[in-house]
Design a protein around this motif. Structure first.
Motif, PDB file in Angstrom:
ATOM      1  N   MET A   1       0.831  -1.175   0.000  1.00  0.00           N
ATOM      2  CA  MET A   1       0.000   0.000   0.000  1.00  0.00           C
ATOM      3  C   MET A   1       0.879   1.243   0.000  1.00  0.00           C
ATOM      4  SD  MET A   1      -2.969   1.224   2.641  1.00  0.00           S
ATOM      5  CE  MET A   1      -4.155   0.158   1.849  1.00  0.00           C
ATOM      6  N   PHE A   2       0.418   2.267  -0.696  1.00  0.00           N
ATOM      7  CA  PHE A   2       1.059   3.576  -0.753  1.00  0.00           C
ATOM      8  C   PHE A   2       0.121   4.556  -0.064  1.00  0.00           C
ATOM      9  CE2 PHE A   2       1.667   7.760  -2.536  1.00  0.00           C
ATOM     10  CZ  PHE A   2       3.035   7.874  -2.730  1.00  0.00           C
ATOM     11  N   ILE A   3       0.569   5.143   1.031  1.00  0.00           N
ATOM     12  CA  ILE A   3      -0.268   6.112   1.736  1.00  0.00           C
ATOM     13  C   ILE A   3       0.136   7.520   1.338  1.00  0.00           C
ATOM     14  CG2 ILE A   3      -0.905   7.057   3.987  1.00  0.00           C
ATOM     15  CD1 ILE A   3      -0.766   4.245   5.088  1.00  0.00           C
ATOM     16  N   ASN A   4      -0.850   8.267   0.890  1.00  0.00           N
ATOM     17  CA  ASN A   4      -0.675   9.665   0.542  1.00  0.00           C
ATOM     18  C   ASN A   4      -1.098  10.491   1.752  1.00  0.00           C
ATOM     19  OD1 ASN A   4      -0.737  12.257  -0.582  1.00  0.00           O
ATOM     20  ND2 ASN A   4      -2.747  11.922  -1.499  1.00  0.00           N
ATOM     21  N   SER A  10      -5.170  12.102  -4.159  1.00  0.00           N
ATOM     22  CA  SER A  10      -4.662  11.396  -5.337  1.00  0.00           C
ATOM     23  C   SER A  10      -5.623  11.504  -6.522  1.00  0.00           C
ATOM     24  CB  SER A  10      -4.377   9.930  -5.005  1.00  0.00           C
ATOM     25  OG  SER A  10      -5.551   9.272  -4.592  1.00  0.00           O
ATOM     26  N   THR A  11      -6.883  11.812  -6.273  1.00  0.00           N
ATOM     27  CA  THR A  11      -7.847  11.979  -7.376  1.00  0.00           C
ATOM     28  C   THR A  11      -7.510  13.197  -8.234  1.00  0.00           C
ATOM     29  OG1 THR A  11      -9.318  13.211  -5.895  1.00  0.00           O
ATOM     30  CG2 THR A  11      -9.762  10.851  -6.181  1.00  0.00           C
ATOM     31  N   ARG A  12      -6.655  14.073  -7.718  1.00  0.00           N
ATOM     32  CA  ARG A  12      -6.261  15.269  -8.470  1.00  0.00           C
ATOM     33  C   ARG A  12      -4.845  15.163  -9.020  1.00  0.00           C
ATOM     34  NH1 ARG A  12      -7.390  20.282  -5.000  1.00  0.00           N
ATOM     35  NH2 ARG A  12      -6.920  21.307  -6.964  1.00  0.00           N
ATOM     36  N   TRP A  13      -4.206  14.002  -8.841  1.00  0.00           N
ATOM     37  CA  TRP A  13      -2.850  13.790  -9.332  1.00  0.00           C
ATOM     38  C   TRP A  13      -2.856  13.538 -10.832  1.00  0.00           C
ATOM     39  CZ3 TRP A  13      -0.401   9.727  -5.519  1.00  0.00           C
ATOM     40  CH2 TRP A  13      -0.215  10.325  -4.274  1.00  0.00           C
ATOM     41  N   VAL A  18       0.125   8.978 -10.323  1.00  0.00           N
ATOM     42  CA  VAL A  18      -0.642   7.802  -9.902  1.00  0.00           C
ATOM     43  C   VAL A  18       0.110   6.532 -10.275  1.00  0.00           C
ATOM     44  CG1 VAL A  18      -2.760   6.482 -10.311  1.00  0.00           C
ATOM     45  CG2 VAL A  18      -2.880   8.953  -9.930  1.00  0.00           C
ATOM     46  N   LEU A  19       0.639   6.490 -11.485  1.00  0.00           N
ATOM     47  CA  LEU A  19       1.387   5.324 -11.951  1.00  0.00           C
ATOM     48  C   LEU A  19       2.598   5.055 -11.065  1.00  0.00           C
ATOM     49  CD1 LEU A  19       1.691   3.177 -14.220  1.00  0.00           C
ATOM     50  CD2 LEU A  19       3.105   4.840 -15.425  1.00  0.00           C
ATOM     51  N   TYR A  20       3.344   6.100 -10.724  1.00  0.00           N
ATOM     52  CA  TYR A  20       4.515   5.938  -9.861  1.00  0.00           C
ATOM     53  C   TYR A  20       4.099   5.451  -8.473  1.00  0.00           C
ATOM     54  CZ  TYR A  20       8.065   8.046 -12.927  1.00  0.00           C
ATOM     55  OH  TYR A  20       8.966   8.303 -13.922  1.00  0.00           O
ATOM     56  N   ALA A  21       3.033   6.001  -7.927  1.00  0.00           N
ATOM     57  CA  ALA A  21       2.581   5.605  -6.589  1.00  0.00           C
ATOM     58  C   ALA A  21       2.116   4.157  -6.575  1.00  0.00           C
ATOM     59  CB  ALA A  21       1.460   6.531  -6.119  1.00  0.00           C
ATOM     60  N   PHE A 113       4.615  16.932 -11.943  1.00  0.00           N
ATOM     61  CA  PHE A 113       5.240  15.863 -11.177  1.00  0.00           C
ATOM     62  C   PHE A 113       6.362  15.229 -11.983  1.00  0.00           C
ATOM     63  CE2 PHE A 113       5.559  11.304 -10.312  1.00  0.00           C
ATOM     64  CZ  PHE A 113       5.883  11.329  -8.951  1.00  0.00           C
ATOM     65  N   CYS A 114       7.484  14.979 -11.297  1.00  0.00           N
ATOM     66  CA  CYS A 114       8.631  14.320 -11.927  1.00  0.00           C
ATOM     67  C   CYS A 114       8.880  12.936 -11.332  1.00  0.00           C
ATOM     68  CB  CYS A 114       9.897  15.161 -11.765  1.00  0.00           C
ATOM     69  SG  CYS A 114       9.831  16.736 -12.613  1.00  0.00           S
ATOM     70  N   ARG A 115       8.891  12.871  -9.981  1.00  0.00           N
ATOM     71  CA  ARG A 115       9.238  11.617  -9.330  1.00  0.00           C
ATOM     72  C   ARG A 115       8.973  11.730  -7.832  1.00  0.00           C
ATOM     73  NH1 ARG A 115      15.087  12.094  -7.138  1.00  0.00           N
ATOM     74  NH2 ARG A 115      14.772   9.900  -6.749  1.00  0.00           N
ATOM     75  N   PHE A 116       9.123  10.602  -7.139  1.00  0.00           N
ATOM     76  CA  PHE A 116       9.144  10.611  -5.679  1.00  0.00           C
ATOM     77  C   PHE A 116      10.597  10.508  -5.248  1.00  0.00           C
ATOM     78  CE2 PHE A 116       4.856   8.721  -6.372  1.00  0.00           C
ATOM     79  CZ  PHE A 116       4.128   9.708  -5.715  1.00  0.00           C
TER      80      PHE A 116
END
Length: 120
Positions: A1-4, A10-13, A18-21, A113-116
């Motif tokens: 799981m990925f917690i934001n 995340s609905t606005r990402w 989203v793909l990275y997460a 967004f570029c990355r985490f």
């Protein structure tokens, strides 16, 4: 799981974010609480301990931690002790300046967004 754990649902990402997460698993949004300027260090520590408990119940692989700095710092220290990856979203800020008819300048920032990036 990925917690934001932020105030950016995340609905606005972007599709890319989203793909990275989702590389870490299902995305779960947890709203970052409002932290008033009068909160002292003990209140921050107590709040971060409570949040840690809520997060650990979800068994995350990674947590995006972005919000008020002292709460982030306290929570990140606790999550890292539990061997949970703590991440920040990295973006490019594109600023568009437009001169208005009255001569004033309006600035608009667009974040891409570029990355985490992991907190280390």
């Amino acid at each position: 799981m990925f917690i934001n754990f932020s105030n950016h649902p995340s609905t606005r990402w972007s599709e890319k974010q989203v793909l990275y997460a989702k590389q870490y698993g299902e995305i779960c949004d947890m709203a970052f609480p409002s932290v008033g300027p009068t909160a002292d260090e003990n209140e921050i520590e107590n709040l971060s301990s409570q949040i840690l408990g809520d997060i650990m119940k979800k068994h995350p692989k990674a947590v995006l931690v972005q919000g008020e700095f002292t709460l982030c710092y306290s929570l990140i220290k606790k999550l890292r002790k539990e061997n949970i990856r703590c991440l920040a979203a990295c973006s490019t800020r594109n600023v568009i300046e437009k001169t208005q008819s009255d001569g004033s300048i309006k600035r608009e920032s667009v974040f891409e967004f570029c990355r985490f990036r992991e907190y280390v």
